[in-house]
Design an enzyme around this catalytic site. Structure first.
Site, PDB file in Angstrom:
ATOM      1  N   SER A 147       0.849  -1.184   0.000  1.00 45.13           N
ATOM      2  CA  SER A 147       0.000   0.000   0.000  1.00 45.13           C
ATOM      3  C   SER A 147       0.887   1.236   0.000  1.00 45.13           C
ATOM      4  O   SER A 147       2.078   1.167   0.335  1.00 45.13           O
ATOM      5  CB  SER A 147      -0.887  -0.004   1.262  1.00 45.13           C
ATOM      6  OG  SER A 147      -1.425   1.268   1.523  1.00 45.13           O
ATOM      7  N   TYR A 190      -1.207  -1.059  10.367  1.00 45.17           N
ATOM      8  CA  TYR A 190      -1.387  -1.204   8.922  1.00 45.17           C
ATOM      9  C   TYR A 190      -0.141  -0.727   8.194  1.00 45.17           C
ATOM     10  O   TYR A 190       0.373  -1.412   7.298  1.00 45.17           O
ATOM     11  CB  TYR A 190      -2.608  -0.401   8.479  1.00 45.17           C
ATOM     12  CG  TYR A 190      -2.942  -0.528   7.017  1.00 45.17           C
ATOM     13  CD1 TYR A 190      -3.655  -1.620   6.539  1.00 45.17           C
ATOM     14  CD2 TYR A 190      -2.548   0.448   6.106  1.00 45.17           C
ATOM     15  CE1 TYR A 190      -3.960  -1.741   5.191  1.00 45.17           C
ATOM     16  CE2 TYR A 190      -2.848   0.340   4.758  1.00 45.17           C
ATOM     17  CZ  TYR A 190      -3.560  -0.754   4.312  1.00 45.17           C
ATOM     18  OH  TYR A 190      -3.856  -0.864   2.965  1.00 45.17           O
TER      19      TYR A 190
END
Length: 259
Positions: A151, A164
């Site tokens: 990401s 995350y």
């Protein structure tokens, strides 16, 4: 890894695995692979979602195997990869896409348990998935392609999402490690780093007008990413077109990081 065509984007005879393949980016990848001729196994935790996705993927005319599998469960991942091998004889590519975002919690209020609830899926799960895929590839002696889905959170500070961000940065570095170690077996390892994609995971933020008014203007192509935008990259990374491409990060962000 071999195909039956001189076309490097023809995946006839290719066996691919996609975790989190029942929706969003994973389904987009699986769709591209199936359209290119691959046999695809899609893994996830929601049986109905997987069955619905499989029905869609089968319209391309190739076998699709939906399998319920929790990527945080080592035994389950090992058995699932063995089942795919037993079903199809080998596997040629594996896309570790399953992930969770977790809650938006200030770092000072984030417990270790909450932190690990994200990293167990987004980092440990990716490791287990790709390790087991690599074991099957080495044993088969056909080479292969491993892909970890990261990401933009691996490159930008993400407030209130330390787990995350840490997971995605970890995936990126882990893929480099795989690339160097497994090259001798003909196995490539690359990272795909999506930007702002319109998926179930991001739906809450994209429903917020304040968010969209701030973020969308920073995307040079002036739209959110869609599941179809990952299809071509998946086909390229899976097949012989990327035979000399390993240890890299492919950003799919519409130019976001460059603006």
């Amino acid at each position: 890894m071999t195909t039956t065509s001189a076309n490097p984007f023809d995946l006839t005879g290719h066996v691919a695995v996609v975790t989190g393949g029942g929706s969003g980016i994973g389904l987009g990848m699986a769709g591209g692979l199936a359209r290119a001729g691959a046999t695809v196994a899609i893994l996830g935790r929601n049986a109905q979602r997987l069955d619905d996705a499989a029905a869609t993927l089968r319209t391309h005319g190739n076998p699709v195997l939906p399998l319920v599998c929790d990527v945080t469960d080592e035994e389950a991942v090992t058995k699932t990869m063995a089942r795919i091998r037993d079903e199809f004889g080998w596997l040629d590519s594996c896309f570790a896409n399953a992930g969770v975002r977790g809650r938006f919690t200030p770092v000072l209020e984030t417990s270790l348990a909450e932190f690990r609830s994200v990293t167990s899926v987004d980092l440990d799960g990716v490791f287990l998935t790709l390790r087991e895929a690599a074991r099957q590839m080495v044993a088969a002696g056909r080479g292969g392609s491993l892909v970890g889905v990261s990401s933009l959170g691996a490159f930008q500070g993400m407030p209130r999402q330390p787990a995350y961000a840490a997971s995605k940065a970890g995936v990126t570095s882990m893929m480099d490690s795989f690339a160097v170690e497994l090259a001798r077996h003909g196995i490539r390892a690359n990272t795909v780093a999506p930007g702002w994609f319109e998926t179930e995971m991001t739906s809450e933020g994209m429903a917020d007008e304040r968010f969209t008014s701030r973020v969308l203007p920073r995307v040079p192509v002036r739209r959110w990413g869609a599941a179809e935008d990952v299809a071509g990259v998946a086909v390229y990374l899976a097949g012989p077109a990327s035979a000399y491409h390993t240890g890299d990060v492919l950003r799919l962000d519409g130019g976001y990081l460059k603006f």
